[in-house]
Design a protein around this motif. Structure first.
Motif, mmCIF file in Angstrom:
data_model
loop_
_atom_site.group_PDB
_atom_site.id
_atom_site.type_symbol
_atom_site.label_atom_id
_atom_site.label_comp_id
_atom_site.label_asym_id
_atom_site.label_seq_id
_atom_site.Cartn_x
_atom_site.Cartn_y
_atom_site.Cartn_z
ATOM 1 N N LYS A 56 0.850 -1.192 0.000
ATOM 2 C CA LYS A 56 0.000 0.000 0.000
ATOM 3 C C LYS A 56 0.883 1.239 0.000
ATOM 4 O O LYS A 56 1.808 1.362 0.797
ATOM 5 C CB LYS A 56 -0.901 -0.009 1.233
ATOM 6 N N ASP A 108 -7.732 7.619 -6.365
ATOM 7 C CA ASP A 108 -7.563 7.095 -5.016
ATOM 8 C C ASP A 108 -8.086 5.660 -4.938
ATOM 9 O O ASP A 108 -9.139 5.342 -5.490
ATOM 10 C CB ASP A 108 -8.304 7.986 -4.018
ATOM 11 N N LYS A 109 -7.339 4.782 -4.285
ATOM 12 C CA LYS A 109 -7.671 3.373 -4.066
ATOM 13 C C LYS A 109 -7.530 2.518 -5.339
ATOM 14 O O LYS A 109 -7.972 1.369 -5.357
ATOM 15 C CB LYS A 109 -9.089 3.211 -3.500
#
Length: 219
Positions: A56, A108-109
């Motif tokens: 991540k 994002d993500k």
């Protein structure tokens, strides 16, 4: 009356031009604001480094403006070395990965993947000698070319000899003197030479043409 419409037309044209210019400026401003907002908002990305190495990445300052900047952040954050490219996962195409040419494709993500780019090496055999080829091979693969080849040859020799002894016909007749010489060989270097010679005969290659082709490449 004509002067009135002419004057009105000029005024209308001037207003129209200002409207277009102001609209274009407004659109540019909106795009700049969207871009600035996107870069300033924190984001998290799922980064696939290898098949079993997924990490991540938290970008506190937002997604960088260019692919090169994003790649640089990933390399530095995860302490990676090498020559890599980036791909992004496109949800519109069944989550297939596509080459990333702009970070506008990443949100994002989202998931991105590192792809190692193999160096392109072209050896000019007219200007390099045997030692240079070995050194270049070791630099690229970290493997010693000649030692590895000879080690593998020694490992496969018993099975190769079994296959050659079972060979019949004209090829088998040509192989027997070489195989007899192998049985009488005591030195490892001599034995390796004879095994390679027998392999050339077994495959039906012409030794003279094979070495002639190799010599032409070197010369």
């Amino acid at each position: 009356m004509f002067r009135f419409f002419h004057s009105f037309g000029n005024t209308y044209t001037g207003i129209n031009e200002r409207f277009v210019l102001e609209t274009c400026g407004f659109v540019r401003l909106i795009k700049a604001l969207v871009k600035a907002t996107r870069m300033s908002l924190p984001a998290q990305l799922r980064v696939i480094i290898e098949q079993h190495d997924v990490r991540k990445l938290t970008l506190t300052s937002g997604i960088p403006d260019s692919v090169e900047e994003l790649l640089s952040v990933i390399m530095e954050r995860f302490q990676l070395q090498g020559n890599f490219g980036l791909m992004y996962q496109d949800k519109d195409f069944g989550k297939d990965f596509f080459t990333m040419t702009t970070t506008a494709d990443v949100k994002d993500k989202d998931t991105v993947k590192l792809v190692q780019i193999e160096p392109t090496v072209i050896l000019n055999l007219t200007t390099v000698d045997e030692s240079e080829i070995k050194d270049e091979f070791r630099r690229i693969t970290t493997i010693r070319l000649e030692e590895t080849f000879m080690s593998k040859l020694d490992g496969y020799t018993p099975r190769l000899l079994e296959l050659m002894r079972a060979k019949g016909g004209v090829a088998g007749t040509k192989l027997r003197p070489i195989l007899d010489a192998i049985n009488q060989s005591h030195g490892i270097e001599r034995k390796r030479d004879m095994v390679i010679q027998s392999l050339i005969e077994y495959l039906g290659e012409s030794r003279e043409e094979l070495f002639h082709d190799c010599q032409d490449n070197v010369d």
